[in-house]
Design a protein around this motif. Structure first.
Motif, short mmCIF file in Angstrom:
data_model
loop_
_atom_site.label_atom_id
_atom_site.label_comp_id
_atom_site.label_asym_id
_atom_site.label_seq_id
_atom_site.Cartn_x
_atom_site.Cartn_y
_atom_site.Cartn_z
N THR A 163 0.84 -1.21 0.00
CA THR A 163 0.00 0.00 0.00
C THR A 163 0.87 1.25 0.00
O THR A 163 0.65 2.18 -0.77
CB THR A 163 -0.88 0.03 1.28
OG1 THR A 163 -1.47 -1.24 1.42
CG2 THR A 163 -1.95 1.08 1.20
N GLN A 177 -6.63 3.77 -1.61
CA GLN A 177 -6.75 2.31 -1.50
C GLN A 177 -7.32 1.89 -0.15
O GLN A 177 -8.17 1.02 -0.08
CB GLN A 177 -5.38 1.66 -1.68
CG GLN A 177 -4.80 1.86 -3.05
CD GLN A 177 -3.57 0.98 -3.25
OE1 GLN A 177 -3.63 0.02 -3.98
NE2 GLN A 177 -2.51 1.30 -2.56
N ARG A 178 -6.83 2.53 0.92
CA ARG A 178 -7.30 2.18 2.27
C ARG A 178 -8.80 2.45 2.40
O ARG A 178 -9.56 1.64 2.92
CB ARG A 178 -6.53 2.99 3.29
CG ARG A 178 -6.06 2.15 4.43
CD ARG A 178 -5.02 2.80 5.28
NE ARG A 178 -5.04 4.24 5.31
CZ ARG A 178 -4.00 5.00 4.96
NH1 ARG A 178 -2.89 4.43 4.53
NH2 ARG A 178 -4.07 6.30 5.04
N TYR A 206 -7.14 -2.62 -0.28
CA TYR A 206 -5.92 -1.97 0.21
C TYR A 206 -4.79 -1.96 -0.81
O TYR A 206 -3.88 -1.13 -0.74
CB TYR A 206 -5.42 -2.67 1.48
CG TYR A 206 -6.20 -2.32 2.74
CD1 TYR A 206 -7.20 -1.36 2.74
CD2 TYR A 206 -5.93 -2.96 3.95
CE1 TYR A 206 -7.91 -1.05 3.88
CE2 TYR A 206 -6.63 -2.66 5.11
CZ TYR A 206 -7.62 -1.70 5.07
OH TYR A 206 -8.32 -1.40 6.21
#
Ligand SMILES: [Fe+2]
Length: 351
Positions: A163, A177-178, A206
């Motif tokens: 990530t 992404q998170r 993620y």
């Protein structure tokens, strides 16, 4: 040496039987009634109890019940005055392992006790083996548990690393992404998907843009419109991500969901142009979460559009570009006050 307890209210019988047994090499002791026998049994272990049935205070049958509570493996031989099949059946039904009919001959007594001692020995050995097996089983379970925790920790470390690699190269999608992972997990939970699927979609979210590390940084952060060639270079990230994750020994669904996260239900997406029935359940969720989060966030080429615009987009194209069930779940979430979480959550991947 096997330990035998003889229980009889007639002194002459118990002394005679004890004598027979001692002469045959057993350690034999006697009790005049069931109450005395019980306290002796509680004090030290015996292998075989030879007991009369009819005795004052407590009967041989009641003594048997007490013996079974103390140790189920002690062999109990009942002595009875009535040599009938009925008596034998009753004795066994009440928990006796064998029976002797009075008057008792030395040979029959020794033969019956020898047999009972053998059974007790086998029973003790079996119990010991079972205890050992249980011990090793527990040891093994603890070891597997420890290794699983260690593997989970390593995997979480890898996911975190992946990530941060993407986000370092592409600061505009920092946190994207998170947030996509967290929103995907919330949608999966709302759809009552199993715990395993919730964790898989969170993980896939993620790292879903991991393939972007193969795209030149200046294209990723370029403000304004991209040329068709640049667009093609960005599009390749879905397949590149799949290739990278396939080699990482993570669950297959993660790689597949990453490969399919730009597909559309009507087949207009990329890289494979799959339609809704060919897109995996994890990707169906990821697609919607990715679009919603992207529209809610600022991009180099446009300001943030907000949740209303994002929900209008997925609602307007529900069943066309986006899976209807996922759109319904996502819309329901925000309607109920959900706000996208930014922090990284703990994940437990199936190993
Ligand atoms: Fe993407």
């Amino acid at each position: 040496m096997a330990r035998i307890l003889v229980v009889d209210d007639e002194k002459s019988i118990r002394l005679t039987l004890c004598e027979f047994l001692k002469n045959a090499g057993y350690e034999a002791e006697a009790a005049g009634d069931a109450v005395i026998a019980r306290s002796m049994l509680e004090e030290k272990p015996y292998d075989v109890v030879v007991t009369d049935i009819i005795m004052p205070r407590v009967s041989g049958i009641d003594l048997m019940a007490a013996i079974r509570k103390i140790s189920p493996s002690i062999q109990v031989i009942i002595m009875t005055g009535e040599p009938t099949v009925d008596t034998a059946v009753k004795a066994v039904q009440s928990g006796a392992n064998d029976y002797l009919t009075k008057p008792i001959s030395k040979d029959i007594l020794l033969k019956t006790v020898k047999n009972a001692v053998k059974i007790k020995k086998l029973s003790d050995e079996k119990e010991l083996l079972e205890q050992e097996s249980k011990y090793y089983q527990k040891q093994l379970e603890a070891l597997v548990d420890q290794r699983t925790r260690s593997l989970q920790k390593t995997m979480r470390g890898i996911i975190y690393l992946l990530t941060s690699v993407v986000e370092t190269r592409d600061p505009y999608t920092a946190g994207h992404q998170r947030r996509v992972g967290n929103l995907s997990a919330a949608i999966a939970e709302r759809m009552n998907m199993p715990r395993e699927t919730v964790d898989l979609v969170r993980t896939a979210g993620y790292i879903h843009d991991i393939g972007k590390i193969t795209v030149p940084a200046e294209i990723l952060s370029k403000p304004g419109r991209l040329s068709p060639l640049e667009m093609e270079m960005i599009k390749i990230h879905a397949h590149r991500g799949y290739e990278m994750i396939s080699k990482a020994n993570l669950p297959d669904q993660i790689g597949t969901a990453i490969r399919q996260h730009h597909e559309r239900a009507d087949g207009s997406g990329y890289p494979q142009g799959l339609t809704d029935d060919s897109i995996c359940p994890e990707a169906k969720i990821l697609i919607v979460a990715d679009v919603v989060e992207a529209m809610m966030s600022h991009r180099p080429y446009r300001p943030a559009l907000g949740i209303d615009a994002a929900l209008a987009e997925i609602g307007g194209k529900s069943g066309v570009l986006y899976n209807k069930d996922v759109v319904d779940a996502c819309t329901g979430l925000f309607r109920d006050g959900y706000s996208i979480e930014d922090e990284e959550k703990q994940i437990h991947l199936p190993l």
